[in-house]
Structures are given as structure tokens and as C-alpha cells.
Design a protein around this motif. Structure first.
Motif, PDB file in Angstrom:
ATOM      1  N   LEU A   1       0.843  -1.211   0.000  1.00  8.47           N
ATOM      2  CA  LEU A   1       0.000   0.000   0.000  1.00  8.47           C
ATOM      3  C   LEU A   1       0.879   1.262   0.000  1.00  8.47           C
ATOM      4  O   LEU A   1       0.600   2.233  -0.714  1.00  8.47           O
ATOM      5  CB  LEU A   1      -0.932  -0.008   1.220  1.00  8.47           C
ATOM      6  CG  LEU A   1      -1.868   1.197   1.352  1.00  8.47           C
ATOM      7  CD1 LEU A   1      -2.853   1.261   0.190  1.00  8.47           C
ATOM      8  CD2 LEU A   1      -2.625   1.172   2.686  1.00  8.47           C
ATOM      9  N   SER A   2       1.954   1.231   0.806  1.00  7.78           N
ATOM     10  CA  SER A   2       2.850   2.391   0.881  1.00  7.78           C
ATOM     11  C   SER A   2       3.459   2.684  -0.485  1.00  7.78           C
ATOM     12  O   SER A   2       3.569   3.841  -0.892  1.00  7.78           O
ATOM     13  CB  SER A   2       3.974   2.131   1.883  1.00  7.78           C
ATOM     14  OG  SER A   2       3.459   1.612   3.078  1.00  7.78           O
ATOM     15  N   TRP A   3       3.859   1.620  -1.180  1.00 12.04           N
ATOM     16  CA  TRP A   3       4.448   1.798  -2.507  1.00 12.04           C
ATOM     17  C   TRP A   3       3.420   2.333  -3.498  1.00 12.04           C
ATOM     18  O   TRP A   3       3.735   3.168  -4.341  1.00 12.04           O
ATOM     19  CB  TRP A   3       5.041   0.481  -3.008  1.00 12.04           C
ATOM     20  CG  TRP A   3       6.385   0.246  -2.422  1.00 12.04           C
ATOM     21  CD1 TRP A   3       6.659  -0.421  -1.259  1.00 12.04           C
ATOM     22  CD2 TRP A   3       7.639   0.716  -2.920  1.00 12.04           C
ATOM     23  NE1 TRP A   3       8.004  -0.401  -1.012  1.00 12.04           N
ATOM     24  CE2 TRP A   3       8.639   0.276  -2.009  1.00 12.04           C
ATOM     25  CE3 TRP A   3       8.022   1.451  -4.041  1.00 12.04           C
ATOM     26  CZ2 TRP A   3       9.995   0.570  -2.200  1.00 12.04           C
ATOM     27  CZ3 TRP A   3       9.373   1.733  -4.230  1.00 12.04           C
ATOM     28  CH2 TRP A   3      10.339   1.298  -3.313  1.00 12.04           C
ATOM     29  N   THR A   4       2.203   1.819  -3.384  1.00 15.48           N
ATOM     30  CA  THR A   4       1.154   2.276  -4.298  1.00 15.48           C
ATOM     31  C   THR A   4       0.895   3.767  -4.108  1.00 15.48           C
ATOM     32  O   THR A   4       0.832   4.528  -5.080  1.00 15.48           O
ATOM     33  CB  THR A   4      -0.154   1.501  -4.045  1.00 15.48           C
ATOM     34  OG1 THR A   4       0.134   0.119  -4.097  1.00 15.48           O
ATOM     35  CG2 THR A   4      -1.221   1.858  -5.061  1.00 15.48           C
ATOM     36  N   ILE A   5       0.758   4.180  -2.830  1.00 15.92           N
ATOM     37  CA  ILE A   5       0.475   5.598  -2.577  1.00 15.92           C
ATOM     38  C   ILE A   5       1.664   6.464  -2.993  1.00 15.92           C
ATOM     39  O   ILE A   5       1.511   7.464  -3.692  1.00 15.92           O
ATOM     40  CB  ILE A   5       0.150   5.830  -1.083  1.00 15.92           C
ATOM     41  CG1 ILE A   5      -1.139   5.115  -0.691  1.00 15.92           C
ATOM     42  CG2 ILE A   5       0.041   7.332  -0.784  1.00 15.92           C
ATOM     43  CD1 ILE A   5      -1.421   5.106   0.797  1.00 15.92           C
ATOM     44  N   GLY A   6       2.853   6.044  -2.563  1.00 13.30           N
ATOM     45  CA  GLY A   6       4.042   6.867  -2.785  1.00 13.30           C
ATOM     46  C   GLY A   6       4.430   7.008  -4.251  1.00 13.30           C
ATOM     47  O   GLY A   6       5.040   7.997  -4.635  1.00 13.30           O
ATOM     48  N   GLY A   7       4.063   6.014  -5.063  1.00 15.79           N
ATOM     49  CA  GLY A   7       4.549   6.036  -6.432  1.00 15.79           C
ATOM     50  C   GLY A   7       3.511   6.444  -7.466  1.00 15.79           C
ATOM     51  O   GLY A   7       3.758   6.351  -8.666  1.00 15.79           O
ATOM     52  N   THR A   8       2.349   6.858  -7.007  1.00 13.07           N
ATOM     53  CA  THR A   8       1.281   7.211  -7.955  1.00 13.07           C
ATOM     54  C   THR A   8       0.677   8.567  -7.601  1.00 13.07           C
ATOM     55  O   THR A   8       1.108   9.212  -6.651  1.00 13.07           O
ATOM     56  CB  THR A   8       0.136   6.182  -7.914  1.00 13.07           C
ATOM     57  OG1 THR A   8      -0.432   6.211  -6.599  1.00 13.07           O
ATOM     58  CG2 THR A   8       0.624   4.777  -8.230  1.00 13.07           C
ATOM     59  N   TRP A   9      -0.372   8.937  -8.340  1.00 11.35           N
ATOM     60  CA  TRP A   9      -1.074  10.197  -8.064  1.00 11.35           C
ATOM     61  C   TRP A   9      -1.854  10.124  -6.756  1.00 11.35           C
ATOM     62  O   TRP A   9      -2.415  11.112  -6.306  1.00 11.35           O
ATOM     63  CB  TRP A   9      -2.022  10.540  -9.223  1.00 11.35           C
ATOM     64  CG  TRP A   9      -2.965   9.416  -9.537  1.00 11.35           C
ATOM     65  CD1 TRP A   9      -2.774   8.404 -10.429  1.00 11.35           C
ATOM     66  CD2 TRP A   9      -4.243   9.169  -8.924  1.00 11.35           C
ATOM     67  NE1 TRP A   9      -3.846   7.548 -10.414  1.00 11.35           N
ATOM     68  CE2 TRP A   9      -4.761   7.992  -9.501  1.00 11.35           C
ATOM     69  CE3 TRP A   9      -5.001   9.832  -7.944  1.00 11.35           C
ATOM     70  CZ2 TRP A   9      -5.992   7.453  -9.138  1.00 11.35           C
ATOM     71  CZ3 TRP A   9      -6.222   9.296  -7.576  1.00 11.35           C
ATOM     72  CH2 TRP A   9      -6.698   8.116  -8.172  1.00 11.35           C
TER      73      TRP A   9
END
Lengths: 175, 164
Positions: free
Chosen positions: B17-25
């Protein structure tokens, strides 16, 4: 972006306004976050004035408060907060004018701001023309609700667009 | 404060989840919602604080004003907390050792204590000064403290982004 808009940026770039703003931002310790906080506190006052008023008109919040009385009491807070935000925002605008006047999201922010200000000004001026103007008939009350809904959305979009200026590449991905 | 340097915080940053948030809009989206919600929290609290100080809305009893605004304040606070946590997990290890973030948490806790003191200790005697436009010193102190602490939370919160 329209040409006249980007040319404002070119005009400001290299001017004494830019050097003044950059001097303040780089010399005074902690100035950027402090000014940004002043800017967000201004947004807090927008929330605590026109946004709450619009929620009241829509029948969603503070039912005991009277619309006419609220308008008279809260509008000065809004106009002062906007003045304060123009000043706090100007430091960043003048500091890097090209960053803003070439930024399509900044263009959106200004457009939403103009919409929000015009709607709010219209509401405020009409309510000053006649006591309880917006509450005097059901037709007027429904017009007030329509104005309130548009105004509410515009104010929220101003704040939203403001934050997205820094993230322009997420929307307008560089080709 | 050894837990601040625990490698567990790195694990948090590695959640998918952290990667998804951090790497997207998702990150700027959460951030803009966070700013709007936080401004709403402070804006609604400001209305009550100014009433406690006797500066504004003196026509309305403090209890009515506060009762009608509190659900909005809490609603916005929940949104700010969820969006804040969403951003926190993307850089958990650096946030916990970031002095601005630490200040923010301490000031938030103090603002919460101030509010709790008002609601659980002072509120019992509300009938005595509910409708009064000139409020007792105790209320003025609570109102001023609240304004200062919440402004501090905002300043510290904004400063987080300048240190990370």
C-alpha cells in the motif's frame, strides 16, 4: 494557457518584485513554511466562514444559526482572509512567476477563484440590498441553495487546485 | 525513544500500500484532501474559540455553537487522520525522526488535552456562562491556547515537507 496569462509571468520575471520576494524567502529563517502556514490559516478562515455558511444554506450544518445574521457576521472574515492570502501567496508567485503563470493548474486555480469570489460577492451584495433577501421567498431560498452549492464546490476546488500546482506533472505529463 | 529508530518503520514503508500511494497520483490526491480537511478542522474550531474569547457570534450560546460544529470538526478530523496516515506510511522511518513531525504530534496531543479539559471539566458548569457575551478568564485561556496550539500543528505539519 492563454498568451496574456503567460506574459504576466514573463513581465514579473526578473522584476524588483521577484528579487524582493526571493530575498525574503531565502534570507528570513523559516520564512517559506511560515508564510505557507499563514496561507493555510487563511484557507481555514475560508472554511470557517463561506464554507460553513454554504453548508448552512444547504441545510447541512449549524441549523440554529440564521442565514442573514451569518452572512453579515462571516463575510468580513472571508474578505480579510482572502486579502491575507493574496499577500502570502504573492511571495511565492513573485518569487517564481514563470513556475505559476506557465502552470495550467495555477490557471485552473485562478479560474475557480474568480468563480468562487463572484458567486460569493453576488450572494453578499444581494443580502445587503434588502433585509433577509435570500429568505424572503421559497424561490429565493432555492436560488440561494443553487448559489451555495456552486460556491461551495468552487471554494473547495480553489484549495484543491492550489495543492496540485506542485504536482502538475501528474496531470499534464511532460511529453 | 528507541522505537523511533526501529527497523520496523522501514517495513511499514515497504508495505505494498505504501508503494502504491508513494509512487502514484494517490499521494498528491491524499495530500490535497488532507489540507482541505485540516483547514476545515481548524476553521470550525476557530469559530468556537472566537466565541470562547467573546470575539464573535456572542448572540449564540456556546453550547449550541459547539454542539452543532463538533460533528463537522470530528468528521474532518477523521478524514485528515486517514489521509495523513496514508502519506505517513510512504516515508514512516523518516517521519518518526523528523523534528517537525515530532512537534506536530506533541502539539496535536496538547490541543487534544486542551479540548478534553474543556469538554469534561469546564462543560459541566456550562449553564453559568453559556449565554454570556463576556466570558470568564478560564474560557479565554482555553480559547487562546486552542488557537495557538492548532496554528502550531499547522506550522509543524507544513514544516514536515521542508525537512523530509
Amino acid at each position: 494557457m492563454p498568451d496574456y496569462f503567460t506574459s504576466i509571468g514573463t513581465l514579473l520575471d526578473g522584476s524588483f518584485l521577484q528579487s524582493g520576494a526571493l530575498w525574503a524567502l531565502s534570507t528570513i529563517p523559516g520564512f517559506p513554511p511560515i508564510i505557507q502556514t499563514v496561507h493555510i490559516l487563511g484557507i481555514a478562515v475560508v472554511m470557517g466562514s463561506v464554507v460553513i455558511l454554504n453548508l448552512r444554506i444547504l441545510g447541512l450544518a449549524v441549523p440554529s444559526q440564521n442565514i442573514t445574521e451569518m452572512t453579515r457576521r462571516l463575510m468580513p472574515w472571508l474578505w480579510w482572509a482572502l486579502t491575507s492570502n493574496l499577500v502570502s501567496g504573492a511571495f511565492f508567485l513573485f518569487g517564481r512567476p514563470l513556475r505559476y503563470f506557465n502552470n495550467p493548474i495555477f490557471g485552473w486555480k485562478v479560474s475557480f477563484l474568480i468563480c468562487a469570489v463572484l458567486l460569493t460577492l453576488f450572494f453578499h451584495l444581494m443580502s445587503r440590498r434588502e433585509e433577509a433577501y435570500w429568505e424572503s421567498s421559497s424561490k429565493r431560498l432555492w436560488s440561494a441553495r443553487a448559489v451555495a452549492l456552486l460556491s461551495l464546490m468552487s471554494w473547495l476546488m480553489v484549495a484543491m487546485a492550489g495543492r496540485w500546482i506542485a504536482y502538475v506533472e501528474y496531470i499534464y505529463y511532460p511529453a | 525513544m528507541g522505537f523511533l529508530n526501529s527497523p520496523k518503520w522501514i517495513d511499514v514503508e515497504n508495505w505494498s500500500l505504501s508503494w502504491t500511494i508513494g509512487g502514484t497520483w494517490w499521494f498528491p490526491f491524499l495530500e490535497s484532501i488532507h489540507v482541505i480537511a485540516a483547514a476545515f478542522v481548524v476553521g470550525s474550531i476557530l469559530m468556537v474559540d472566537l466565541r470562547l474569547l467573546g470575539f464573535a457570534a456572542v448572540k449564540y450560546p456556546i453550547s449550541t455553537l459547539s454542539k452543532e460544529l463538533v460533528p463537522w470538526t470530528w468528521g474532518a478530523f477523521v478524514i485528515a487522520t486517514v489521509t495523513g496516515l496514508g502519506m505517513f506510511i510512504t516515508r514512516a522511518a523518516s517521519h518518526v525522526v523528523n523534528p517537525a513531525f515530532q512537534w506536530k504530534i506533541v502539539l496535536l496531543a496538547l490541543a487534544g488535552l486542551n479540548m478534553a479539559y474543556f469538554h469534561f471539566r469546564i462543560y459541566k458548569n456550562i449553564a453559568r456562562w453559556d449565554g454570556a457575551s463576556s466570558t470568564p478568564m478560564q474560557l479565554k485561556v482555553i480559547g487562546s491556547l486552542s488557537l495557538l496550539l492548532w496554528s502550531g500543528v499547522m506550522l509543524a505539519g507544513r514544516w514536515v515537507g521542508h525537512i523530509i
